[in-house]
Design a protein around this motif. Structure first.
Motif, PDB file in Angstrom:
ATOM      1  N   UNK A   1       0.816  -1.210   0.000  1.00  0.00           N
ATOM      2  CA  UNK A   1       0.000   0.000   0.000  1.00  0.00           C
ATOM      3  C   UNK A   1       0.850   1.261   0.000  1.00  0.00           C
ATOM      4  N   UNK A   2       2.165   1.115   0.051  1.00  0.00           N
ATOM      5  CA  UNK A   2       3.056   2.270   0.026  1.00  0.00           C
ATOM      6  C   UNK A   2       3.764   2.383  -1.309  1.00  0.00           C
ATOM      7  N   UNK A   3       4.905   3.040  -1.301  1.00  0.00           N
ATOM      8  CA  UNK A   3       5.655   3.258  -2.528  1.00  0.00           C
ATOM      9  C   UNK A   3       6.272   1.947  -3.007  1.00  0.00           C
ATOM     10  N   UNK A   4       6.238   1.676  -4.315  1.00  0.00           N
ATOM     11  CA  UNK A   4       6.910   0.475  -4.831  1.00  0.00           C
ATOM     12  C   UNK A   4       8.407   0.539  -4.543  1.00  0.00           C
ATOM     13  N   UNK A   5       9.003  -0.651  -4.417  1.00  0.00           N
ATOM     14  CA  UNK A   5      10.428  -0.719  -4.159  1.00  0.00           C
ATOM     15  C   UNK A   5      10.786  -0.751  -2.693  1.00  0.00           C
ATOM     16  N   UNK A   6       9.857  -1.221  -1.840  1.00  0.00           N
ATOM     17  CA  UNK A   6      10.077  -1.255  -0.399  1.00  0.00           C
ATOM     18  C   UNK A   6      10.029  -2.689   0.100  1.00  0.00           C
ATOM     19  N   UNK A   7      10.969  -3.040   0.973  1.00  0.00           N
ATOM     20  CA  UNK A   7      10.984  -4.354   1.618  1.00  0.00           C
ATOM     21  C   UNK A   7      11.124  -4.140   3.114  1.00  0.00           C
ATOM     22  N   UNK A   8      10.228  -4.787   3.902  1.00  0.00           N
ATOM     23  CA  UNK A   8      10.275  -4.662   5.351  1.00  0.00           C
ATOM     24  C   UNK A   8      10.293  -6.047   5.973  1.00  0.00           C
ATOM     25  N   UNK A   9      11.155  -6.241   6.938  1.00  0.00           N
ATOM     26  CA  UNK A   9      11.232  -7.500   7.657  1.00  0.00           C
ATOM     27  C   UNK A   9      11.150  -7.234   9.157  1.00  0.00           C
ATOM     28  N   UNK A  10      10.377  -8.076   9.851  1.00  0.00           N
ATOM     29  CA  UNK A  10      10.181  -7.958  11.288  1.00  0.00           C
ATOM     30  C   UNK A  10      10.671  -9.241  11.953  1.00  0.00           C
ATOM     31  N   UNK A  11      11.202  -9.107  13.142  1.00  0.00           N
ATOM     32  CA  UNK A  11      11.820 -10.251  13.796  1.00  0.00           C
ATOM     33  C   UNK A  11      10.820 -11.306  14.231  1.00  0.00           C
ATOM     34  N   UNK A  12       9.534 -10.969  14.261  1.00  0.00           N
ATOM     35  CA  UNK A  12       8.503 -11.965  14.530  1.00  0.00           C
ATOM     36  C   UNK A  12       7.218 -11.515  13.861  1.00  0.00           C
ATOM     37  N   UNK A  13       6.195 -12.357  13.911  1.00  0.00           N
ATOM     38  CA  UNK A  13       4.946 -12.075  13.197  1.00  0.00           C
ATOM     39  C   UNK A  13       4.138 -10.998  13.918  1.00  0.00           C
ATOM     40  N   UNK A  14       3.202 -10.344  13.214  1.00  0.00           N
ATOM     41  CA  UNK A  14       2.400  -9.286  13.836  1.00  0.00           C
ATOM     42  C   UNK A  14       1.657  -9.792  15.075  1.00  0.00           C
ATOM     43  N   UNK A  15       1.677  -8.988  16.127  1.00  0.00           N
ATOM     44  CA  UNK A  15       0.986  -9.336  17.355  1.00  0.00           C
ATOM     45  C   UNK A  15       1.749 -10.265  18.265  1.00  0.00           C
ATOM     46  N   UNK A  16       2.944 -10.693  17.851  1.00  0.00           N
ATOM     47  CA  UNK A  16       3.755 -11.595  18.672  1.00  0.00           C
ATOM     48  C   UNK A  16       4.973 -10.849  19.201  1.00  0.00           C
ATOM     49  N   UNK A  17       5.641 -11.450  20.177  1.00  0.00           N
ATOM     50  CA  UNK A  17       6.821 -10.836  20.779  1.00  0.00           C
ATOM     51  C   UNK A  17       8.061 -11.653  20.472  1.00  0.00           C
ATOM     52  N   UNK A  18       9.160 -10.955  20.171  1.00  0.00           N
ATOM     53  CA  UNK A  18      10.420 -11.610  19.836  1.00  0.00           C
ATOM     54  C   UNK A  18      11.271 -11.773  21.078  1.00  0.00           C
ATOM     55  N   UNK A  19      12.193 -12.722  21.016  1.00  0.00           N
ATOM     56  CA  UNK A  19      13.097 -12.986  22.125  1.00  0.00           C
ATOM     57  C   UNK A  19      14.415 -12.245  21.907  1.00  0.00           C
ATOM     58  N   UNK A  20      14.993 -11.777  23.009  1.00  0.00           N
ATOM     59  CA  UNK A  20      16.290 -11.115  22.913  1.00  0.00           C
ATOM     60  C   UNK A  20      17.408 -12.124  22.708  1.00  0.00           C
ATOM     61  N   UNK A  21      17.188 -13.347  23.159  1.00  0.00           N
ATOM     62  CA  UNK A  21      18.165 -14.410  22.961  1.00  0.00           C
ATOM     63  C   UNK A  21      19.157 -14.515  24.097  1.00  0.00           C
ATOM     64  N   UNK A  22      19.771 -15.690  24.203  1.00  0.00           N
ATOM     65  CA  UNK A  22      20.749 -15.923  25.268  1.00  0.00           C
ATOM     66  C   UNK A  22      22.182 -15.806  24.775  1.00  0.00           C
ATOM     67  N   UNK A  23      22.379 -15.674  23.474  1.00  0.00           N
ATOM     68  CA  UNK A  23      23.723 -15.548  22.926  1.00  0.00           C
ATOM     69  C   UNK A  23      24.132 -14.097  22.787  1.00  0.00           C
ATOM     70  N   UNK A  24      25.179 -13.879  22.007  1.00  0.00           N
ATOM     71  CA  UNK A  24      25.673 -12.521  21.800  1.00  0.00           C
ATOM     72  C   UNK A  24      24.709 -11.697  20.963  1.00  0.00           C
ATOM     73  N   UNK A  25      23.956 -12.367  20.063  1.00  0.00           N
ATOM     74  CA  UNK A  25      23.001 -11.684  19.197  1.00  0.00           C
ATOM     75  C   UNK A  25      21.623 -12.298  19.371  1.00  0.00           C
ATOM     76  N   UNK A  26      20.601 -11.552  18.943  1.00  0.00           N
ATOM     77  CA  UNK A  26      19.242 -12.072  18.999  1.00  0.00           C
ATOM     78  C   UNK A  26      19.081 -13.209  17.991  1.00  0.00           C
ATOM     79  N   UNK A  27      18.075 -14.084  18.174  1.00  0.00           N
ATOM     80  CA  UNK A  27      17.857 -15.157  17.188  1.00  0.00           C
ATOM     81  C   UNK A  27      17.656 -14.623  15.773  1.00  0.00           C
ATOM     82  N   UNK A  28      16.963 -13.494  15.633  1.00  0.00           N
ATOM     83  CA  UNK A  28      16.710 -12.918  14.308  1.00  0.00           C
ATOM     84  C   UNK A  28      18.003 -12.447  13.657  1.00  0.00           C
TER      85      UNK A  28
END
Length: 502
Positions: free
Chosen positions: A177-204
Protein backbone atom coordinates in the motif's frame (compact mmCIF):
# COMPACT_ATOMS: atom_id res chain seq x y z
CA UNK A 1 54.04 -22.27 -15.30
CA UNK A 2 53.15 -18.82 -16.56
CA UNK A 3 49.86 -20.01 -18.05
CA UNK A 4 48.28 -21.25 -14.74
CA UNK A 5 49.36 -18.03 -13.04
CA UNK A 6 47.72 -15.98 -15.81
CA UNK A 7 44.59 -18.10 -15.56
CA UNK A 8 44.27 -17.50 -11.79
CA UNK A 9 44.91 -13.78 -12.26
CA UNK A 10 42.15 -13.49 -14.86
CA UNK A 11 39.71 -15.39 -12.64
CA UNK A 12 40.41 -13.09 -9.69
CA UNK A 13 39.97 -10.05 -11.92
CA UNK A 14 36.68 -11.44 -13.18
CA UNK A 15 35.38 -11.91 -9.65
CA UNK A 16 36.36 -8.36 -8.72
CA UNK A 17 34.72 -6.96 -11.83
CA UNK A 18 31.59 -8.97 -11.13
CA UNK A 19 31.43 -7.68 -7.57
CA UNK A 20 31.89 -4.13 -8.78
CA UNK A 21 29.08 -4.56 -11.29
CA UNK A 22 26.78 -5.97 -8.59
CA UNK A 23 27.42 -2.93 -6.41
CA UNK A 24 27.11 -0.47 -9.30
CA UNK A 25 24.19 1.20 -7.51
CA UNK A 26 24.94 3.30 -4.43
CA UNK A 27 24.33 1.48 -1.16
CA UNK A 28 23.83 3.35 2.10
CA UNK A 29 22.68 2.01 5.47
CA UNK A 30 21.62 3.41 8.84
CA UNK A 31 22.19 0.95 11.71
CA UNK A 32 20.68 1.78 15.13
CA UNK A 33 21.19 -0.25 18.30
CA UNK A 34 19.15 0.75 21.37
CA UNK A 35 20.45 -1.02 24.49
CA UNK A 36 20.81 1.44 27.38
CA UNK A 37 17.22 2.41 28.16
CA UNK A 38 17.08 4.78 31.09
CA UNK A 39 13.65 4.06 32.59
CA UNK A 40 13.65 0.25 32.20
CA UNK A 41 16.10 -2.64 32.31
CA UNK A 42 18.70 -2.30 29.51
CA UNK A 43 18.71 -4.75 26.59
CA UNK A 44 22.09 -6.47 26.19
CA UNK A 45 21.85 -7.63 22.57
CA UNK A 46 20.85 -4.64 20.38
CA UNK A 47 24.31 -3.08 20.65
CA UNK A 48 25.88 -6.39 19.61
CA UNK A 49 23.33 -6.84 16.82
CA UNK A 50 24.06 -3.37 15.43
CA UNK A 51 27.84 -3.89 15.42
CA UNK A 52 27.54 -7.25 13.64
CA UNK A 53 25.11 -5.85 11.05
CA UNK A 54 27.35 -2.84 10.39
CA UNK A 55 30.21 -5.18 9.57
CA UNK A 56 28.04 -7.37 7.33
CA UNK A 57 26.62 -4.40 5.44
CA UNK A 58 30.05 -2.81 5.03
CA UNK A 59 31.29 -6.04 3.45
CA UNK A 60 28.21 -6.01 1.21
CA UNK A 61 29.17 -2.62 -0.25
CA UNK A 62 27.08 -0.33 1.96
CA UNK A 63 28.27 2.99 3.29
CA UNK A 64 27.16 2.60 6.90
CA UNK A 65 26.02 5.25 9.38
CA UNK A 66 26.20 3.83 12.93
CA UNK A 67 24.12 5.11 15.83
CA UNK A 68 23.56 3.82 19.35
CA UNK A 69 21.36 4.67 22.33
CA UNK A 70 19.55 7.57 20.66
CA UNK A 71 17.12 9.91 22.36
CA UNK A 72 13.98 11.00 20.51
CA UNK A 73 15.55 14.19 19.14
CA UNK A 74 18.75 12.37 18.21
CA UNK A 75 16.83 9.65 16.38
CA UNK A 76 14.83 12.23 14.41
CA UNK A 77 18.01 14.06 13.46
CA UNK A 78 19.80 10.85 12.49
CA UNK A 79 16.97 9.70 10.22
CA UNK A 80 16.87 13.16 8.63
CA UNK A 81 20.64 13.07 8.03
CA UNK A 82 20.31 9.63 6.50
CA UNK A 83 17.57 10.79 4.13
CA UNK A 84 19.81 13.69 3.07
CA UNK A 85 22.61 11.24 2.30
CA UNK A 86 20.25 9.09 0.21
CA UNK A 87 19.16 12.18 -1.71
CA UNK A 88 22.77 13.18 -2.33
CA UNK A 89 23.60 9.72 -3.71
CA UNK A 90 20.87 9.97 -6.32
CA UNK A 91 17.85 7.92 -7.42
CA UNK A 92 19.88 4.76 -8.17
CA UNK A 93 20.44 4.13 -4.47
CA UNK A 94 19.63 1.24 -2.15
CA UNK A 95 18.72 2.66 1.28
CA UNK A 96 18.68 0.21 4.21
CA UNK A 97 17.72 0.84 7.85
CA UNK A 98 18.40 -1.73 10.57
CA UNK A 99 16.90 -1.09 14.00
CA UNK A 100 17.43 -3.20 17.12
CA UNK A 101 15.66 -2.21 20.32
CA UNK A 102 12.17 -1.87 21.75
CA UNK A 103 9.12 -1.33 19.54
CA UNK A 104 5.45 -0.86 20.48
CA UNK A 105 2.03 -0.60 18.91
CA UNK A 106 -0.38 1.98 20.32
CA UNK A 107 -3.89 2.35 18.86
CA UNK A 108 -2.84 0.32 15.82
CA UNK A 109 0.28 2.39 15.08
CA UNK A 110 3.87 1.19 15.42
CA UNK A 111 6.53 3.14 17.30
CA UNK A 112 10.30 2.85 17.66
CA UNK A 113 11.36 3.56 21.24
CA UNK A 114 14.21 6.00 22.06
CA UNK A 115 16.26 5.40 25.17
CA UNK A 116 14.92 8.49 26.98
CA UNK A 117 11.21 7.55 27.04
CA UNK A 118 9.43 7.25 30.38
CA UNK A 119 5.70 6.87 29.64
CA UNK A 120 3.11 7.09 32.39
CA UNK A 121 0.18 6.36 30.07
CA UNK A 122 -0.38 5.22 26.49
CA UNK A 123 -0.81 8.76 25.21
CA UNK A 124 2.79 9.52 26.20
CA UNK A 125 4.17 7.17 23.55
CA UNK A 126 3.20 9.30 20.51
CA UNK A 127 4.76 12.29 22.28
CA UNK A 128 7.99 10.57 23.33
CA UNK A 129 8.65 7.88 20.68
CA UNK A 130 9.16 7.82 16.90
CA UNK A 131 6.38 6.72 14.56
CA UNK A 132 7.49 3.99 12.19
CA UNK A 133 5.39 5.68 9.51
CA UNK A 134 7.44 8.85 9.89
CA UNK A 135 10.63 6.88 9.20
CA UNK A 136 9.04 5.28 6.13
CA UNK A 137 7.68 8.59 4.89
CA UNK A 138 11.08 10.23 5.26
CA UNK A 139 12.76 7.47 3.25
CA UNK A 140 10.15 7.59 0.49
CA UNK A 141 10.29 11.39 0.30
CA UNK A 142 13.66 11.21 -1.47
CA UNK A 143 14.24 9.40 -4.79
CA UNK A 144 15.82 5.98 -4.38
CA UNK A 145 15.87 2.64 -6.14
CA UNK A 146 15.12 0.34 -3.21
CA UNK A 147 14.26 0.85 0.47
CA UNK A 148 14.90 -1.96 2.97
CA UNK A 149 13.78 -1.74 6.59
CA UNK A 150 14.85 -4.49 9.01
CA UNK A 151 13.30 -4.32 12.50
CA UNK A 152 14.48 -6.44 15.39
CA UNK A 153 12.02 -4.43 17.47
CA UNK A 154 9.17 -6.70 18.56
CA UNK A 155 10.51 -7.43 22.03
CA UNK A 156 8.17 -7.40 25.01
CA UNK A 157 6.65 -4.16 26.27
CA UNK A 158 8.82 -3.25 29.30
CA UNK A 159 6.80 -0.26 30.55
CA UNK A 160 4.56 -1.29 33.46
CA UNK A 161 2.24 1.71 33.10
CA UNK A 162 1.05 0.60 29.66
CA UNK A 163 1.96 -3.06 29.16
CA UNK A 164 -1.47 -4.31 30.28
CA UNK A 165 -3.54 -2.20 27.91
CA UNK A 166 -1.36 -1.94 24.79
CA UNK A 167 -1.39 -4.73 22.20
CA UNK A 168 1.48 -7.19 22.00
CA UNK A 169 4.26 -6.87 19.45
CA UNK A 170 3.79 -4.70 16.37
CA UNK A 171 0.83 -4.17 14.07
CA UNK A 172 0.72 -5.27 10.44
CA UNK A 173 2.57 -3.14 7.92
CA UNK A 174 1.77 -3.89 4.27
CA UNK A 175 4.43 -2.59 1.88
CA UNK A 176 2.11 -2.99 -1.10
CA UNK A 177 0.00 0.00 0.00
CA UNK A 178 3.06 2.27 0.03
CA UNK A 179 5.65 3.26 -2.53
CA UNK A 180 6.91 0.47 -4.83
CA UNK A 181 10.43 -0.72 -4.16
CA UNK A 182 10.08 -1.26 -0.40
CA UNK A 183 10.98 -4.35 1.62
CA UNK A 184 10.28 -4.66 5.35
CA UNK A 185 11.23 -7.50 7.66
CA UNK A 186 10.18 -7.96 11.29
CA UNK A 187 11.82 -10.25 13.80
CA UNK A 188 8.50 -11.97 14.53
CA UNK A 189 4.95 -12.08 13.20
CA UNK A 190 2.40 -9.29 13.84
CA UNK A 191 0.99 -9.34 17.35
CA UNK A 192 3.75 -11.59 18.67
CA UNK A 193 6.82 -10.84 20.78
CA UNK A 194 10.42 -11.61 19.84
CA UNK A 195 13.10 -12.99 22.12
CA UNK A 196 16.29 -11.12 22.91
CA UNK A 197 18.17 -14.41 22.96
CA UNK A 198 20.75 -15.92 25.27
CA UNK A 199 23.72 -15.55 22.93
CA UNK A 200 25.67 -12.52 21.80
CA UNK A 201 23.00 -11.68 19.20
CA UNK A 202 19.24 -12.07 19.00
CA UNK A 203 17.86 -15.16 17.19
CA UNK A 204 16.71 -12.92 14.31
CA UNK A 205 20.04 -11.16 13.80
CA UNK A 206 21.95 -14.42 14.17
CA UNK A 207 19.90 -16.01 11.39
CA UNK A 208 20.18 -12.93 9.19
CA UNK A 209 23.97 -12.74 9.54
CA UNK A 210 24.21 -16.33 8.32
CA UNK A 211 21.67 -16.26 5.46
CA UNK A 212 22.70 -12.88 3.99
CA UNK A 213 26.30 -13.98 3.43
CA UNK A 214 25.44 -16.58 0.81
CA UNK A 215 26.44 -15.23 -2.62
CA UNK A 216 23.70 -14.82 -5.18
CA UNK A 217 20.79 -15.38 -2.79
CA UNK A 218 17.85 -13.04 -3.45
CA UNK A 219 16.47 -11.01 -0.57
CA UNK A 220 13.21 -12.99 -0.66
CA UNK A 221 15.04 -16.32 -0.36
CA UNK A 222 17.33 -14.86 2.29
CA UNK A 223 14.41 -14.08 4.59
CA UNK A 224 12.70 -17.40 3.88
CA UNK A 225 15.82 -18.97 5.39
CA UNK A 226 15.72 -16.47 8.26
CA UNK A 227 12.14 -17.49 9.08
CA UNK A 228 12.97 -21.18 9.14
CA UNK A 229 16.17 -20.67 11.19
CA UNK A 230 14.51 -18.50 13.83
CA UNK A 231 11.51 -20.83 14.07
CA UNK A 232 13.86 -23.76 14.71
CA UNK A 233 16.10 -21.88 17.15
CA UNK A 234 13.12 -20.80 19.28
CA UNK A 235 11.28 -24.13 18.96
CA UNK A 236 8.38 -22.48 17.18
CA UNK A 237 7.91 -19.59 19.60
CA UNK A 238 9.06 -16.95 17.11
CA UNK A 239 8.63 -16.70 13.34
CA UNK A 240 9.87 -13.61 11.46
CA UNK A 241 7.59 -11.94 8.96
CA UNK A 242 8.14 -9.68 5.96
CA UNK A 243 6.24 -7.59 3.43
CA UNK A 244 7.50 -6.54 0.02
CA UNK A 245 6.66 -4.27 -2.90
CA UNK A 246 10.06 -4.71 -4.58
CA UNK A 247 10.21 -4.28 -8.33
CA UNK A 248 13.97 -4.84 -8.71
CA UNK A 249 16.16 -7.76 -7.71
CA UNK A 250 18.39 -7.31 -4.65
CA UNK A 251 21.12 -9.55 -3.25
CA UNK A 252 23.41 -8.73 -0.35
CA UNK A 253 26.35 -10.41 -2.14
CA UNK A 254 26.64 -11.15 -5.87
CA UNK A 255 26.62 -14.67 -7.25
CA UNK A 256 28.68 -16.16 -10.03
CA UNK A 257 25.99 -15.64 -12.67
CA UNK A 258 23.95 -12.67 -13.79
CA UNK A 259 20.88 -11.82 -11.76
CA UNK A 260 17.73 -13.26 -13.29
CA UNK A 261 14.69 -11.03 -13.92
CA UNK A 262 12.40 -10.77 -10.91
CA UNK A 263 9.65 -13.40 -11.12
CA UNK A 264 6.24 -13.05 -9.52
CA UNK A 265 5.47 -16.30 -7.73
CA UNK A 266 1.88 -17.48 -8.04
CA UNK A 267 0.07 -17.85 -4.74
CA UNK A 268 -1.07 -21.41 -4.06
CA UNK A 269 -4.52 -22.31 -2.77
CA UNK A 270 -5.28 -24.35 0.35
CA UNK A 271 -6.07 -27.41 -1.79
CA UNK A 272 -2.77 -27.07 -3.67
CA UNK A 273 -0.88 -26.84 -0.39
CA UNK A 274 -2.75 -29.82 1.00
CA UNK A 275 -1.68 -31.95 -1.95
CA UNK A 276 1.88 -30.63 -1.61
CA UNK A 277 2.15 -31.44 2.10
CA UNK A 278 0.35 -34.77 2.13
CA UNK A 279 2.63 -37.72 2.84
CA UNK A 280 5.58 -35.60 4.01
CA UNK A 281 7.18 -35.85 7.42
CA UNK A 282 5.76 -33.27 9.81
CA UNK A 283 9.16 -31.58 10.30
CA UNK A 284 9.62 -31.15 6.54
CA UNK A 285 6.05 -29.92 6.09
CA UNK A 286 6.50 -27.41 8.92
CA UNK A 287 9.64 -25.98 7.32
CA UNK A 288 7.78 -25.58 4.03
CA UNK A 289 4.91 -23.57 5.49
CA UNK A 290 7.20 -21.45 7.68
CA UNK A 291 9.30 -20.55 4.64
CA UNK A 292 6.16 -19.67 2.65
CA UNK A 293 4.39 -17.77 5.43
CA UNK A 294 0.89 -17.58 3.91
CA UNK A 295 -2.48 -18.28 5.51
CA UNK A 296 -3.18 -20.89 2.84
CA UNK A 297 -0.07 -22.91 3.73
CA UNK A 298 -0.80 -22.81 7.47
CA UNK A 299 -4.48 -23.71 6.98
CA UNK A 300 -3.56 -26.75 4.92
CA UNK A 301 -0.98 -27.78 7.52
CA UNK A 302 -3.32 -27.62 10.53
CA UNK A 303 -5.83 -29.74 8.64
CA UNK A 304 -3.24 -32.48 8.13
CA UNK A 305 -1.05 -32.33 11.24
CA UNK A 306 -2.78 -31.89 14.57
CA UNK A 307 -0.17 -33.46 16.83
CA UNK A 308 2.02 -31.27 19.07
CA UNK A 309 4.21 -29.38 18.97
CA UNK A 310 3.88 -28.37 15.31
CA UNK A 311 0.10 -28.60 14.97
CA UNK A 312 -0.81 -26.30 17.91
CA UNK A 313 1.99 -23.86 16.99
CA UNK A 314 0.70 -23.57 13.42
CA UNK A 315 -2.88 -23.09 14.67
CA UNK A 316 -1.74 -20.35 17.07
CA UNK A 317 0.14 -18.55 14.25
CA UNK A 318 -2.87 -18.76 11.93
CA UNK A 319 -5.38 -17.53 14.52
CA UNK A 320 -3.12 -14.64 15.58
CA UNK A 321 -2.40 -13.57 12.01
CA UNK A 322 -6.09 -13.53 11.08
CA UNK A 323 -6.83 -11.51 14.21
CA UNK A 324 -4.13 -9.00 13.29
CA UNK A 325 -5.49 -8.70 9.74
CA UNK A 326 -8.97 -8.01 11.16
CA UNK A 327 -7.45 -5.45 13.55
CA UNK A 328 -5.58 -3.76 10.72
CA UNK A 329 -8.81 -3.48 8.71
CA UNK A 330 -10.65 -1.97 11.70
CA UNK A 331 -7.88 0.59 12.22
CA UNK A 332 -7.92 1.58 8.55
CA UNK A 333 -11.72 1.96 8.46
CA UNK A 334 -11.58 3.77 11.83
CA UNK A 335 -15.27 3.82 12.68
CA UNK A 336 -17.16 2.84 15.80
CA UNK A 337 -18.93 0.15 13.76
CA UNK A 338 -15.60 -1.22 12.55
CA UNK A 339 -14.21 -1.59 16.07
CA UNK A 340 -17.52 -3.06 17.28
CA UNK A 341 -17.30 -5.66 14.50
CA UNK A 342 -13.75 -6.54 15.60
CA UNK A 343 -14.90 -6.93 19.22
CA UNK A 344 -17.76 -9.20 18.19
CA UNK A 345 -15.31 -11.40 16.31
CA UNK A 346 -12.52 -11.26 18.93
CA UNK A 347 -14.11 -10.35 22.29
CA UNK A 348 -11.19 -11.48 24.45
CA UNK A 349 -7.76 -10.59 23.06
CA UNK A 350 -4.86 -8.32 23.95
CA UNK A 351 -6.46 -5.70 21.67
CA UNK A 352 -9.86 -5.70 23.37
CA UNK A 353 -9.15 -2.70 25.63
CA UNK A 354 -7.81 -0.66 22.72
CA UNK A 355 -10.76 -1.54 20.47
CA UNK A 356 -13.27 -0.53 23.16
CA UNK A 357 -11.45 2.74 23.78
CA UNK A 358 -11.41 3.63 20.08
CA UNK A 359 -15.07 2.61 19.66
CA UNK A 360 -16.10 4.93 22.51
CA UNK A 361 -13.96 7.72 21.10
CA UNK A 362 -15.68 7.49 17.71
CA UNK A 363 -19.22 6.73 18.85
CA UNK A 364 -20.51 10.27 18.27
CA UNK A 365 -18.37 11.10 15.26
CA UNK A 366 -20.48 12.51 12.39
CA UNK A 367 -21.53 9.98 9.78
CA UNK A 368 -20.21 11.87 6.75
CA UNK A 369 -21.46 9.33 4.21
CA UNK A 370 -25.02 9.52 5.51
CA UNK A 371 -24.89 13.32 5.65
CA UNK A 372 -23.77 13.55 2.03
CA UNK A 373 -26.46 11.09 1.00
CA UNK A 374 -29.08 13.33 2.64
CA UNK A 375 -28.25 16.12 0.21
CA UNK A 376 -27.72 13.83 -2.78
CA UNK A 377 -23.95 14.08 -2.76
CA UNK A 378 -23.10 10.46 -2.08
CA UNK A 379 -24.79 7.09 -1.88
CA UNK A 380 -26.09 6.20 1.52
CA UNK A 381 -24.25 3.64 3.59
CA UNK A 382 -27.08 1.42 4.75
CA UNK A 383 -27.17 -0.70 7.81
CA UNK A 384 -27.14 -3.71 5.53
CA UNK A 385 -23.57 -2.89 4.53
CA UNK A 386 -22.42 -2.83 8.15
CA UNK A 387 -21.23 -5.96 9.94
CA UNK A 388 -23.97 -8.08 11.41
CA UNK A 389 -25.10 -6.96 14.83
CA UNK A 390 -23.60 -3.48 14.51
CA UNK A 391 -25.07 -0.04 13.98
CA UNK A 392 -23.54 2.69 11.94
CA UNK A 393 -22.59 5.81 13.94
CA UNK A 394 -25.13 8.55 13.39
CA UNK A 395 -25.82 12.01 14.76
CA UNK A 396 -29.31 13.39 14.25
CA UNK A 397 -28.15 16.99 14.59
CA UNK A 398 -26.12 16.74 11.40
CA UNK A 399 -28.56 16.82 8.51
CA UNK A 400 -25.92 18.40 6.29
CA UNK A 401 -22.16 18.84 6.33
CA UNK A 402 -20.96 21.29 8.93
CA UNK A 403 -18.27 22.67 6.62
CA UNK A 404 -19.09 23.93 3.09
CA UNK A 405 -15.73 22.65 1.84
CA UNK A 406 -16.93 19.12 2.49
CA UNK A 407 -20.06 19.45 0.35
CA UNK A 408 -20.16 18.75 -3.40
CA UNK A 409 -20.63 21.64 -5.84
CA UNK A 410 -24.28 22.65 -5.91
CA UNK A 411 -26.13 22.29 -9.26
CA UNK A 412 -27.50 25.30 -11.10
CA UNK A 413 -31.11 25.92 -10.16
CA UNK A 414 -33.86 28.41 -10.59
CA UNK A 415 -34.25 31.08 -7.97
CA UNK A 416 -37.79 31.98 -6.88
CA UNK A 417 -38.32 35.67 -7.47
CA UNK A 418 -41.11 37.86 -6.09
CA UNK A 419 -43.98 38.37 -8.55
CA UNK A 420 -43.16 41.07 -11.05
CA UNK A 421 -45.67 43.83 -11.60
CA UNK A 422 -46.99 43.80 -15.11
CA UNK A 423 -46.77 47.08 -16.98
CA UNK A 424 -49.96 49.05 -17.72
CA UNK A 425 -50.84 48.31 -21.33
CA UNK A 426 -51.65 51.98 -22.04
CA UNK A 427 -49.63 54.17 -19.69
CA UNK A 428 -50.27 57.93 -19.91
CA UNK A 429 -47.86 59.58 -22.27
CA UNK A 430 -45.71 62.41 -21.02
CA UNK A 431 -46.18 65.72 -22.84
CA UNK A 432 -43.08 66.93 -24.53
CA UNK A 433 -42.22 70.06 -26.42
CA UNK A 434 -41.95 69.12 -30.08
CA UNK A 435 -39.28 71.74 -30.63
CA UNK A 436 -37.08 70.64 -27.73
CA UNK A 437 -33.90 68.89 -28.95
CA UNK A 438 -33.70 65.24 -28.09
CA UNK A 439 -30.84 64.05 -25.95
CA UNK A 440 -29.28 60.63 -26.11
CA UNK A 441 -30.07 58.44 -23.13
CA UNK A 442 -27.22 57.96 -20.68
CA UNK A 443 -28.35 54.39 -19.99
CA UNK A 444 -27.99 51.63 -22.57
CA UNK A 445 -31.27 50.36 -23.88
CA UNK A 446 -32.70 47.62 -21.71
CA UNK A 447 -33.26 44.27 -23.31
CA UNK A 448 -36.81 43.21 -23.17
CA UNK A 449 -37.41 39.90 -21.46
CA UNK A 450 -40.35 37.65 -21.57
CA UNK A 451 -42.02 36.90 -18.31
CA UNK A 452 -41.36 33.21 -18.75
CA UNK A 453 -37.59 33.60 -18.85
CA UNK A 454 -35.77 31.75 -16.07
CA UNK A 455 -33.32 33.54 -13.85
CA UNK A 456 -30.22 31.40 -13.44
CA UNK A 457 -27.75 32.10 -10.67
CA UNK A 458 -24.26 30.66 -11.04
CA UNK A 459 -22.86 29.74 -7.68
CA UNK A 460 -19.12 29.35 -7.53
CA UNK A 461 -18.19 25.82 -6.38
CA UNK A 462 -16.23 25.54 -3.14
CA UNK A 463 -12.44 25.40 -3.39
CA UNK A 464 -10.91 21.93 -3.58
CA UNK A 465 -10.14 20.39 -0.20
CA UNK A 466 -6.46 19.57 -0.27
CA UNK A 467 -6.45 18.40 3.31
CA UNK A 468 -9.37 16.01 3.30
CA UNK A 469 -9.37 13.85 6.44
CA UNK A 470 -8.63 10.19 5.87
CA UNK A 471 -11.15 7.55 7.02
CA UNK A 472 -8.71 6.21 9.60
CA UNK A 473 -5.19 6.51 10.85
CA UNK A 474 -3.42 7.72 7.77
CA UNK A 475 -1.41 5.55 5.37
CA UNK A 476 -0.01 7.81 2.73
CA UNK A 477 3.54 8.82 2.03
CA UNK A 478 5.63 11.93 2.31
CA UNK A 479 5.77 13.24 5.88
CA UNK A 480 8.98 14.25 7.57
CA UNK A 481 10.29 12.56 10.63
CA UNK A 482 9.22 15.23 13.06
CA UNK A 483 5.50 15.04 12.42
CA UNK A 484 2.79 13.23 14.29
CA UNK A 485 0.31 11.19 12.29
CA UNK A 486 0.71 11.30 8.58
CA UNK A 487 1.07 8.65 6.00
CA UNK A 488 0.66 5.10 6.83
CA UNK A 489 1.41 1.65 5.48
CA UNK A 490 -1.79 -0.06 6.60
CA UNK A 491 -3.07 -0.04 10.19
CA UNK A 492 0.34 -0.32 11.68
CA UNK A 493 1.24 0.73 8.53
CA UNK A 494 0.43 -0.92 4.92
CA UNK A 495 -3.13 -2.39 4.46
CA UNK A 496 -3.81 -5.77 5.93
CA UNK A 497 -3.12 -8.38 3.32
CA UNK A 498 0.47 -8.99 4.24
CA UNK A 499 1.94 -12.37 4.98
CA UNK A 500 5.11 -13.93 6.19
CA UNK A 501 6.38 -12.81 2.86
CA UNK A 502 3.43 -10.76 1.51
Amino acid sequence: MFRPFLHRTLMAAGILLGSHAAFAESRVALVIGQSNYRAVVPLPNPANDARAMSQLLGNAGFEVMDAADLSQNEMRAKVGDFAAKVAAKGPDTVALVFYAGHGLQIDGENFLVPVDVDPKRETDIPLQAIRLNDVLNTLTSVPSKTRILLLDACRNNPFPAINRSAGHGLAIVDAKTGAPGTFMSFSTSPGAEAEDGSGADSPYTTALLSAAKEPGLSIEDTFKRVRVSVNKATEGRQTPWDSSSLTDDFRFFPGSGAAAPKQVEAKRTVDQWRRELQGKRVEIANEMIVADGTDEAYEAFVGLFAQPPFGPQAREWLDRHRRMVAWNNAVIINTAAGYRSFLLQYPDSDLTATARKLEDRLRNRPNIAASLAAIGGAPSVSAASAPAGTALPTNASLAAPTCPCGAPPLPLKKVDLPPRKRADPDPPKKRTDPDQPKRASAQPPRRSRDDDDDVVVYRRPPPPDYYQPSPGPSIGIGLGIGGFGGGRYGGGGYQGRSRGGY
